[in-house]
Design a protein around this motif. Structure first.
Motif, mmCIF file in Angstrom:
data_model
loop_
_atom_site.group_PDB
_atom_site.id
_atom_site.type_symbol
_atom_site.label_atom_id
_atom_site.label_comp_id
_atom_site.label_asym_id
_atom_site.label_seq_id
_atom_site.Cartn_x
_atom_site.Cartn_y
_atom_site.Cartn_z
ATOM 1 N N GLU B 307 0.827 -1.208 0.000
ATOM 2 C CA GLU B 307 0.000 0.000 0.000
ATOM 3 C C GLU B 307 0.859 1.254 0.000
ATOM 4 N N VAL B 308 2.166 1.031 -0.119
ATOM 5 C CA VAL B 308 3.069 2.171 -0.128
ATOM 6 C C VAL B 308 3.296 2.585 -1.576
ATOM 7 N N GLY B 309 2.833 3.785 -1.909
ATOM 8 C CA GLY B 309 2.941 4.216 -3.298
ATOM 9 C C GLY B 309 4.303 4.777 -3.627
ATOM 10 N N LEU B 310 5.296 3.878 -3.704
ATOM 11 C CA LEU B 310 6.673 4.326 -3.894
ATOM 12 C C LEU B 310 7.389 3.244 -4.694
ATOM 13 N N ARG B 314 12.986 4.516 -6.083
ATOM 14 C CA ARG B 314 12.894 5.721 -5.259
ATOM 15 C C ARG B 314 13.110 5.403 -3.792
ATOM 16 N N ASP B 349 8.812 14.095 -7.078
ATOM 17 C CA ASP B 349 8.935 15.013 -5.946
ATOM 18 C C ASP B 349 7.726 15.925 -5.847
ATOM 19 N N PRO B 352 1.991 14.844 -5.721
ATOM 20 C CA PRO B 352 0.723 15.381 -5.223
ATOM 21 C C PRO B 352 0.905 16.854 -4.925
ATOM 22 N N GLU B 354 -0.490 19.079 -3.145
ATOM 23 C CA GLU B 354 -0.637 19.673 -1.821
ATOM 24 C C GLU B 354 0.561 19.432 -0.917
ATOM 25 N N ASP B 355 1.393 18.449 -1.251
ATOM 26 C CA ASP B 355 2.534 18.222 -0.369
ATOM 27 C C ASP B 355 3.805 17.967 -1.181
ATOM 28 N N GLY B 356 3.967 18.739 -2.200
ATOM 29 C CA GLY B 356 5.109 18.564 -3.096
ATOM 30 C C GLY B 356 6.413 19.097 -2.536
ATOM 31 N N GLU B 359 7.207 22.172 0.065
ATOM 32 C CA GLU B 359 7.040 21.893 1.486
ATOM 33 C C GLU B 359 8.227 21.107 2.028
ATOM 34 N N ALA B 360 8.692 20.145 1.196
ATOM 35 C CA ALA B 360 9.826 19.343 1.620
ATOM 36 C C ALA B 360 11.014 20.250 1.918
#
Lengths: 350, 472
Positions: B307-310, B314, B349, B352, B354-356, B359-360
Motif C-alpha cells: 500500500e506504499v505508493g513508492l 525511489r 517530488d 501530489p 498539496e505536499d510537493g 514543502e519538503a
C-alpha cells in the motif's frame, strides 16, 4: 544424497553441490531418479537420456556429468548383468513385465536406482582411478528418503545368498560408509523444517550418515533488531492512540496525541520528508507513507521471528548448516553457479 | 465455469477474475478439485474454501490427503479414520455445515474389497502379502483411492459440495492417470499370464509363446530373488481371489473419470507465483482441457502487495540518502549512478500538489539547492565519522539517528518488496499470456503458516476479495 520437502529446491541445491564438488579439475556425476527431468530444465538443455553426459564445466576446469536413471531400463540392465537374458528382456518389457516388476514392488525401483548410483561411485578406469570424484543424487523427498536408502537392507535379508544378495550388501556398504552423506534442504518455514527434523531422526535411527542441513532461499535481514523493536513499540502506541483506524489527513489525525508512538511516527515522517518524499505535516505525503511502511515492517518482524524459531530448531540438530540466498531472478544458470560458489565459500567441500 | 468470471484488473486488462464466492454459492457446483504442484498451498486452499462455503450456507465436506498436523487439528482432525467428521463452530449461523476427513488409502482399498467380495474371499485378499504391498505402496494407489473416496462421498449425497485436495504426487497429473493405470494394470496381460497361461489367450498369450517358457522362468526366478520368494505365488493367489473384481476396477476408474468431467465439477489449479509452479500450472491447464475437465480458474497463492505508493528505485535512493546523512538527492550526485531511480526523483517530488517539494524544502532545515547537494553531502559525511548515519543537524529529536536508521530500513524493506512484487507480476503475466482465458484469483501472502480457523477464514476472505471481482 540431497533430499528435501517438495518445493524447497533440492534439485537446484544438488546441482549447485555437483558444481562445487567439480572444482579444480575434478569430475562429478549428478544423478536424477524421479523422472522429472529437473536437471535438464536447470541446465537449460534437452531432456536427458539414460546415459551419462557432460552437462557443465565448473570453475577451474572441472566437469559435471548428468544421468537420469530410468528404473525400467535399469532393471533390464540388471537382469542382463546377472541372468544374460538377451532379447528375452525386450519381450518381457513388451508384455508389461518390467513395468509390472518396477511398479508393483516399490522397493524394487529403489534397489535399481541406488544400485545404479553406487555402481557409478565405485567405477574405476583402466588405471584403477575412480571415474567420478563425487556422485551427487537428487534423491526422493525427505518423507521417503530413509526407505529409499534402506531398501537394500531389506533385499539383502530376503535374498539370503547369490548375486542379488551380494549386490544389495555392496550397495548398503557404500551408503552407510563415511563416503556417503545425506544433505537435507529446507526453507525457514514450519512444514519443511518439521520434515527435516523428522527426516534426520529417521536417517539416524536407520544408521544412515546425515551430512548437513542446507537452508535455501534465505533473505538478507533488512531491518536491525533495535529498529524492529521501535517499530513494535510504535505498533502498541499507534494502536493505543487509535491512529490505525482514523482516516489520515483528517483533523483527528492531525491532533493525534504525541505519545512514544506518535513521536516515532512524526520522526519517521520527518526523515522521509528530508530525503524528498513529500511533506511531513500530518496528512502530508511523507506522513501518509509512514503507516503502510510500518505495517510492512511489522509483517517483516513477524516473519523474522518465525524464521528465528525455525533456525533454532535446525540448530538443535547439531549438524553443519549452510545457507543459500534467494535468487533474485528465480534461478537461472548464472544463479546456479553463484550458489555453487556460495557453497564452496561456506566450506561445503570440507 | 467461465460464466463466473468477470474481467478487468490493473495491469492485466484482459485477464478474467475468478469469482470464488460466485462459484461457492452456485448450487450447481457440487465438486471442487484443488490441484497443483507440491508446496503451493493446495490443502490450505481446500480447507479455506470449505470453511467459506459452509459459512455461506452450504453443506460442505473437505477431503484432505496429507494435511500438516496443525492444519488438520484446526479442523478437528486428530486421527486418520477415513470418516467425515463435523468441524465444530463453522457455518452454523448461515445454516451451513462443514465436514472434514483425511484419506486413509489402505482403509479405502479394504472397504472396496469388503464391499465386493464375500467374507471368506475378502479375508483371503486382505491377508495376502501382495495385497498389503499393493494397497500401501503401488504408485498411484493413493490417487486411485482419493478418487474412489470422492465417488463414494458423491454417491452418499449427504453434502451439496465436496472439496477435494489432490495427493502430493511426483507429477501433479497422477490423480487423473492413476485410476486408469491401476485399473489396466490389474486387468492387464501380465497379471493374466501370471494367474495362469490358460487364461492369457489373445495377443498377450501369443507373445508369451514367442518369449518361451525358459525366459519366463528365468524372469520369475529373478523376481523371486529380488522380491523375495513367494511373492509371485502370492500374486497368483491374489489374482485368483480378485478375479471377480477385475472388470470392476476399470469400470470404477471410468466412472470416476466421467464424474470429474461432469458440469458440476470445478477444477481449481493452485500455484504460487514462482516459475516452476506456474509452469506446472500451465501444463495442468492444458491437460485438463485435453481431457475435457471443467477448469474454474487459477488460484495464485502467496502474492505480495503493497500500500506504499513508492517505486523500488525511489525507496532505495531515499534509503541511501538517509544513510548518507539525510540530504535530498535531487538531480546530481549519487542519483546519477542509480540509473533508474534518477529520472524518477525530480518528477515524483512534486507529484501530489498539496505536499510537493516546496514543502519538503520548507521542512528541511539544512538549506540546499540541487546543484550544491554534492558539496553538502561531502560536508556532512566528513563530519560524520566512518559514515555512521546521523540525523540532520537541525533535528532536535534525541532519537534522531535511530529514527533515521529505521526509516532507511523500512525503505529498503519496501524496495525489496517491490522487487518481489514485480517478479511475481512478471511470472503471473507470463502465465496469463499463455492462457488468457483462465480466470485468476490472487491470495495475498501471510507472514506465517495457517493453522487455525481464523487463519482459514482470512484466506477465504482473501480468495473472495479480488480487485474488480466484486461484480461477479
Amino acid at each position: 544424497m540431497v533430499t528435501g520437502k517438495g518445493g524447497t529446491g533440492k534439485t537446484t541445491v544438488a546441482a549447485a553441490l555437483a558444481l562445487a564438488l567439480a572444482d579444480e579439475g575434478r569430475r562429478t556425476l549428478l544423478v536424477e531418479v524421479e523422472g522429472r527431468q529437473g536437471i535438464a530444465q536447470l541446465f537449460e538443455t534437452q531432456a536427458l537420456p539414460y546415459e551419462e553426459r557432460k552437462i557443465a564445466v565448473a570453475y577451474g576446469g572441472g566437469e559435471v556429468y548428468a544421468l537420469a536413471i530410468d528404473a525400467e531400463r535399469a532393471l533390464l540392465d540388471y537382469l542382463q548383468m546377472f541372468y544374460k537374458l538377451g532379447s528375452a528382456g525386450r519381450a518381457l518389457n513388451k508384455i508389461g513385465a518390467i513395468d509390472f516388476a518396477t511398479t508393483v514392488a516399490p522397493g524394487l525401483r529403489d534397489v535399481l536406482l541406488t544400485g545404479k548410483a553406487c555402481e557409478a561411485v565405485r567405477r574405476r578406469d583402466r588405471k584403477g582411478r575412480r571415474v567420478y570424484d563425487a556422485v551427487v543424487m537428487d534423491a526422493p523427498p525427505t518423507g521417503r528418503i530413509t526407505r529409499f536408502l534402506g531398501v537394500n537392507d531389506e533385499v539383502a535379508g530376503l535374498a539370503k545368498i547369490g548375486p542379488v544378495h551380494n549386490q544389495a550388501q555392496a550397495v548398503m556398504r557404500v551408503l552407510k560408509s563415511a563416503e556417503t552423506a545425506v544433505h537435507l534442504v529446507t526453507l525457514l518455514e514450519e512444514m519443511p523444517v518439521q520434515e527435516t527434523v523428522d527426516g534426520v531422526a529417521e536417517l539416524r535411527s536407520a544408521g544412515l550418515p546425515v551430512g548437513s542441513v542446507v537452508v535455501n532461499m534465505t533473505r538478507p535481514q533488512l531491518l536491525d533488531t533495535a529498529a524492529l523493536d521501535t517499530a513494535a513499540l510504535d505498533t502498541a502506541a499507534g494502536a493505543a492512540a487509535g491512529t490505525g483506524e482514523v482516516p489520515v489527513g483528517t483533523a483527528e489525525a492531525a491532533e493525534a496525541p504525541l505519545g512514544a508512538g506518535g513521536g516515532a511516527r512524526a520522526g519517521l515522517a520527518h526523515a522521509l520528508s528530508r530525503v524528498g518524499l513529500g511533506g511531513d505535516r500530518p496528512g502530508g505525503r511523507a506522513d501518509r507513507l509512514v503507516e503502510p511502511l510500518l505495517r510492512q515492517g511489522r509483517e517483516y518482524a513477524e516473519r523474522l521471528a518465525l524464521e528465528r524459531a525455525q533456525r533454532a530448531e535446525i540448530d538443535e540438530l547439531g549438524l553443519p548448516v549452510y545457507e543459500l540466498g534467494l535468487l533474485a531472478d528465480g534461478g537461472d544458470l548464472a544463479g546456479l553457479y553463484a550458489l555453487s560458489a556460495d557453497l564452496r565459500d561456506q566450506g561445503v567441500l570440507k | 465455469m467461465t460464466a463466473h468470471a468477470t474481467s478487468g484488473r490493473g495491469g492485466l486488462a484482459d485477464v478474467p477474475v475468478l469469482d470464488v464466492d460466485g462459484l461457492l454459492d452456485d448450487p450447481e457446483t457440487r465438486i471442487m478439485v484443488c490441484c497443483g504442484a507440491g508446496g503451493v498451498g493446495k490443502t490450505t486452499t481446500a480447507a479455506a474454501l470449505g470453511v467459506r462455503a459452509a459459512e455461506r450456507g452450504r453443506r460442505a465436506v473437505v477431503l484432505t490427503i496429507d494435511p500438516a498436523r496443525r492444519l488438520a487439528q484446526s479442523m478437528g482432525l486428530t486421527e486418520l479414520d477415513n470418516t467425515p467428521r463435523v468441524v465444530p463452530g463453522v457455518g452454523g449461523e448461515a445454516g451451513g455445515e462443514l465436514h472434514a476427513m483425511m484419506l486413509d488409502m489402505k482403509r479405502t482399498f479394504d472397504e472396496i474389497v469388503e464391499a465386493h467380495a464375500d467374507e471368506e474371499r475378502a479375508r483371503a485378499i486382505l491377508e495376502n502379502p501382495f495385497y498389503a504391498s499393493l494397497s500401501a505402496g503401488f504408485a498411484g494407489t493413493q490417487e486411485y483411492m482419493a478418487m474412489e473416496k470422492l465417488g463414494q462421498l458423491r454417491a452418499r449425497d449427504e453434502w451439496d459440495l465436496i472439496i477435494v485436495d489432490t495427493p502430493p504426487s511426483r507429477s501433479a497429473l497422477d490423480f487423473l492417470d492413476a485410476p486408469k493405470r491401476l485399473g489396466s494394470f490389474l486387468d492387464g496381460p501380465f497379471i493374466r499370464v501370471l494367474s495362469g497361461p490358460a487364461k492369457a489367450g489373445g495377443r498377450a498369450g501369443m507373445k508369451f509363446v514367442h518369449l518361451g517358457m525358459a525366459g519366463l522362468s528365468m524372469f520369475t526366478g529373478a523376481l523371486n530373488k529380488l522380491l523375495g520368494a513367494g511373492l509371485l505365488r502370492d500374486v497368483q493367489t491374489f489374482v485368483a481371489a480378485m478375479d471377480t473384481m477385475f472388470g470392476g476396477f476399470r469400470t470404477r476408474a471410468d466412472a470416476t473419470y466421467r464424474l470429474l468431467q461432469a458440469p458440476g465439477t470445478a477444477f481449481l489449479v493452485v500455484a504460487a507465483p514462482e516459475r516452476d509452479a506456474l509452469r506446472e500450472a500451465a501444463y495442468f491447464v492444458e491437460r485438463l482441457a485435453a481431457d475435457q475437465m471443467p477448469l474454474a480458474g487459477l488460484v495464485l497463492n502467496r502474492m505480495h502487495g503493497s500500500e506504499v505508493g513508492l517505486s523500488a528505485e525511489r525507496a532505495l535512493a531515499a534509503a541511501e540518502n538517509l544513510e548518507d546523512g539525510g540530504i535530498v538527492d535531487h538531480v546530481t550526485g549519487k542519483g546519477d549512478l542509480r540509473g533508474a531511480g534518477r529520472s524518477d526523483v525530480p518528477r515524483s517530488d512534486g507529484a501530489p500538489p498539496e505536499d510537493g517539494s516546496p514543502e519538503a524544502h520548507l521542512t528541511d532545515p539544512s538549506p540546499h539547492a540541487p546543484d550544491d547537494s554534492p558539496t553538502a553531502h561531502h560536508h556532512i559525511s566528513s563530519a560524520d565519522h566512518a559514515g555512521v548515519p546521523v540525523s540532520d543537524p537541525g533535528d532536535d529529536n534525541s532519537d534522531g539517528a535511530a529514527t533515521t536508521l529505521l526509516a532507511a530500513g523500512l525503505l529498503r524493506l519496501h524496495a525489496e518488496r517491490m522487487r518481489v512484487l514485480a517478479r511475481e507480476l512478471r511470472t503471473r503475466d507470463r502465465f496469463a499470456a499463455l492462457h488468457p482465458e483462465v480466470p485468476v484469483a490472487e491470495v495475498a501472502a501471510l507472514p506465517g503458516d495457517v493453522h487455525d480457523l481464523p487463519g482459514l477464514r482470512a484466506i477465504g476472505a482473501r480468495l473472495a476479495d479480488q480487485p474488480a471481482g466484486q461484480a461477479g
